[in-house]
Write a protein that holds these residues in place. Sequence first.
Motif, PDB file in Angstrom:
ATOM      1  N   HIS A   2       0.814  -1.217   0.000  1.00 31.42           N
ATOM      2  CA  HIS A   2       0.000   0.000   0.000  1.00 31.42           C
ATOM      3  C   HIS A   2       0.851   1.272   0.000  1.00 31.42           C
ATOM      4  O   HIS A   2       1.928   1.302   0.591  1.00 31.42           O
ATOM      5  N   ALA A   3       0.316   2.320  -0.650  1.00 30.01           N
ATOM      6  CA  ALA A   3       1.037   3.591  -0.732  1.00 30.01           C
ATOM      7  C   ALA A   3       0.273   4.730  -0.054  1.00 30.01           C
ATOM      8  O   ALA A   3       0.821   5.803   0.161  1.00 30.01           O
ATOM      9  N   ASP A   4      -0.991   4.487   0.274  1.00 33.17           N
ATOM     10  CA  ASP A   4      -1.811   5.571   0.823  1.00 33.17           C
ATOM     11  C   ASP A   4      -2.023   5.431   2.316  1.00 33.17           C
ATOM     12  O   ASP A   4      -2.426   6.372   2.976  1.00 33.17           O
ATOM     13  N   HIS A   5      -1.836   4.235   2.846  1.00 32.14           N
ATOM     14  CA  HIS A   5      -2.020   4.039   4.284  1.00 32.14           C
ATOM     15  C   HIS A   5      -1.047   2.975   4.776  1.00 32.14           C
ATOM     16  O   HIS A   5      -0.527   2.185   3.982  1.00 32.14           O
ATOM     17  N   ILE A   6      -0.826   2.985   6.083  1.00 33.87           N
ATOM     18  CA  ILE A   6       0.141   2.067   6.673  1.00 33.87           C
ATOM     19  C   ILE A   6      -0.569   0.760   7.003  1.00 33.87           C
ATOM     20  O   ILE A   6      -1.618   0.758   7.648  1.00 33.87           O
ATOM     21  N   PRO A  31      -1.963   3.471 -11.843  1.00 25.42           N
ATOM     22  CA  PRO A  31      -0.756   2.650 -11.962  1.00 25.42           C
ATOM     23  C   PRO A  31       0.544   3.349 -11.567  1.00 25.42           C
ATOM     24  O   PRO A  31       1.603   2.779 -11.729  1.00 25.42           O
ATOM     25  N   ASP A  32       0.461   4.559 -11.023  1.00 25.80           N
ATOM     26  CA  ASP A  32       1.687   5.370 -10.903  1.00 25.80           C
ATOM     27  C   ASP A  32       2.292   5.482  -9.515  1.00 25.80           C
ATOM     28  O   ASP A  32       3.329   6.103  -9.368  1.00 25.80           O
ATOM     29  N   LEU A  33       1.657   4.911  -8.473  1.00 26.05           N
ATOM     30  CA  LEU A  33       2.117   5.234  -7.119  1.00 26.05           C
ATOM     31  C   LEU A  33       3.452   4.592  -6.750  1.00 26.05           C
ATOM     32  O   LEU A  33       4.073   4.975  -5.779  1.00 26.05           O
ATOM     33  N   ALA A  34       3.900   3.629  -7.531  1.00 27.51           N
ATOM     34  CA  ALA A  34       5.248   3.125  -7.304  1.00 27.51           C
ATOM     35  C   ALA A  34       6.182   3.673  -8.385  1.00 27.51           C
ATOM     36  O   ALA A  34       7.296   3.192  -8.564  1.00 27.51           O
ATOM     37  N   GLY A  35       5.699   4.691  -9.107  1.00 25.26           N
ATOM     38  CA  GLY A  35       6.553   5.414 -10.053  1.00 25.26           C
ATOM     39  C   GLY A  35       6.639   4.817 -11.449  1.00 25.26           C
ATOM     40  O   GLY A  35       7.487   5.199 -12.235  1.00 25.26           O
ATOM     41  N   LEU A  36       5.786   3.851 -11.768  1.00 26.68           N
ATOM     42  CA  LEU A  36       5.938   3.146 -13.034  1.00 26.68           C
ATOM     43  C   LEU A  36       4.655   3.109 -13.861  1.00 26.68           C
ATOM     44  O   LEU A  36       4.299   2.085 -14.426  1.00 26.68           O
ATOM     45  N   ALA A  37       3.963   4.228 -13.968  1.00 27.82           N
ATOM     46  CA  ALA A  37       2.681   4.271 -14.671  1.00 27.82           C
ATOM     47  C   ALA A  37       2.783   3.721 -16.091  1.00 27.82           C
ATOM     48  O   ALA A  37       1.982   2.884 -16.512  1.00 27.82           O
ATOM     49  N   GLU A  38       3.799   4.170 -16.826  1.00 26.89           N
ATOM     50  CA  GLU A  38       3.929   3.754 -18.229  1.00 26.89           C
ATOM     51  C   GLU A  38       4.121   2.247 -18.352  1.00 26.89           C
ATOM     52  O   GLU A  38       3.613   1.613 -19.270  1.00 26.89           O
ATOM     53  N   ILE A  75       5.152   6.304   3.089  1.00 28.71           N
ATOM     54  CA  ILE A  75       4.254   5.222   3.515  1.00 28.71           C
ATOM     55  C   ILE A  75       4.700   3.891   2.904  1.00 28.71           C
ATOM     56  O   ILE A  75       4.696   2.854   3.574  1.00 28.71           O
ATOM     57  N   ARG A  76       5.134   3.915   1.641  1.00 27.40           N
ATOM     58  CA  ARG A  76       5.639   2.689   1.026  1.00 27.40           C
ATOM     59  C   ARG A  76       6.867   2.180   1.781  1.00 27.40           C
ATOM     60  O   ARG A  76       7.016   0.984   2.004  1.00 27.40           O
TER      61      ARG A  76
END
Lengths: 75, 375
Positions: free
Chosen positions: B174-178, B260-267, B347-348
């Motif tokens: 998760h990237a938005d909450h712990i 798809p972008d919260l770990a930096g890899l949307a494309e 958070i990640r």
Amino acid sequence: MNITKTLDAKGLTCPMPIVKTKKAMDTLNSGEILEVLTTDKGALSDIPAWVKSGGHTILEQKTEVETLYFYIQKA
Amino acid sequence: MTVSKWTAAKIARKVIDKKELFILDVRNADAFADWKIEGHKFDYLNIPYFELLDGVEGILPQLPEDKEILVVCAKEGSSVMVAEMLSEAGREVAYLEGGMKSWSSYLEPIKAADLENGGELYQFVRLGKGCLSYMVISEGEAAIFDAVRFTDVFINFAKEKGAKIKHVFDTHLHADHISGGRHIAAETGAFYYLPEEDAAEAVFDYTPLTNNLNVKIGASQINVSALYSPGHTIGSTSFMIDNKFLLTGDILFIDSIGRPDLAGLAEDWVGDLRDTLYSRYRELAEDLVVLPAHFMIIDELNEDGTIARRLGDLYKENHGLNIEDEAEFRRTVTDQLPPQPNAYEQIRQVNMGKLNPDHGEQTEMEIGPNRCAVR
């Protein structure tokens, strides 16, 4: 910068830093500068918003370790 | 007049029961615009507390006489001050105990379904943040999915139900909450599962969550099976429960789809997201009930407060499932993304075990809405 007065509000939580800042500002004359020290993170957004609504000016603000410093010039 | 103190639980009931409430939010305008207590029939007035230091007389005409009034601030202090001023001015008001911090933390457990042989499926609705966690209980055993960080709530709930927690799953990193997952597992001796592709940098032990992994809960053997469904993250995994429910994690929501972008890899991941939504889920039974890991807006709540919808209905109604042109889909989920959730990179790191913030710092990181979706 000529600081007219310093308010140490460290350890106080919302709303006290702003309540005390307002009281201290009431004792200053136009153009004079108040230094405020606080450890309340909410002050980071609340003090600038309050300063703006009162027409005052923040000349400088900085963070050192846990303490926030604001230098406010009275309108 | 008296000032009363209301808990987040009391306000949660008002949201779910669609009651009326007038909220005087005394945080600054930016904080209010970003995130507030949402209710179907709530009305709002936002006046920062620092504009009321000289008195509340100016706002009295704006406060209704025929509705309950709740004063809200970030942590409680300012709302108590304003509530007391209003009380002295002759108005009966309440304030929110613990402020928006406690609202962000509150979980309302709601039964989502009865399962075979007395089994139960609970949805834990975190109204303030839009996070949804799940617990399957069957004959003395429990499995938990996407637990948020308030581990006591889940552990105590299972205890009250007389169930031993055996399996704890996270659908993705998760990237938005712990996540509370690995802590619940450590405390109860349960297995903690995480998709290996998401956990490459994790510094703790876990059981890899793999496609088709199957566990049975309780003597009645409630079936939980994993379905690899990448797109929000490369490891994102869904769960089928009892062949009736589909836990979609952050891939598919009621009125939106995952970003798809919260770990930096949307494309890189947009193709996976498309495959999952337009192929993998398409092949599943339309009568499956989708249970997502988030909701975005209060209108997604059903009458009983749950957030759940038939998969077939989502294929008719959810815009994100109806973008036939692949290039347009790609643009939708990469170009016009909403702002990222507060502190999502930190958070990640916390969820990989690399950062260990204290309770107060965790609360700060999680301030604000979840923002995991694209509409």
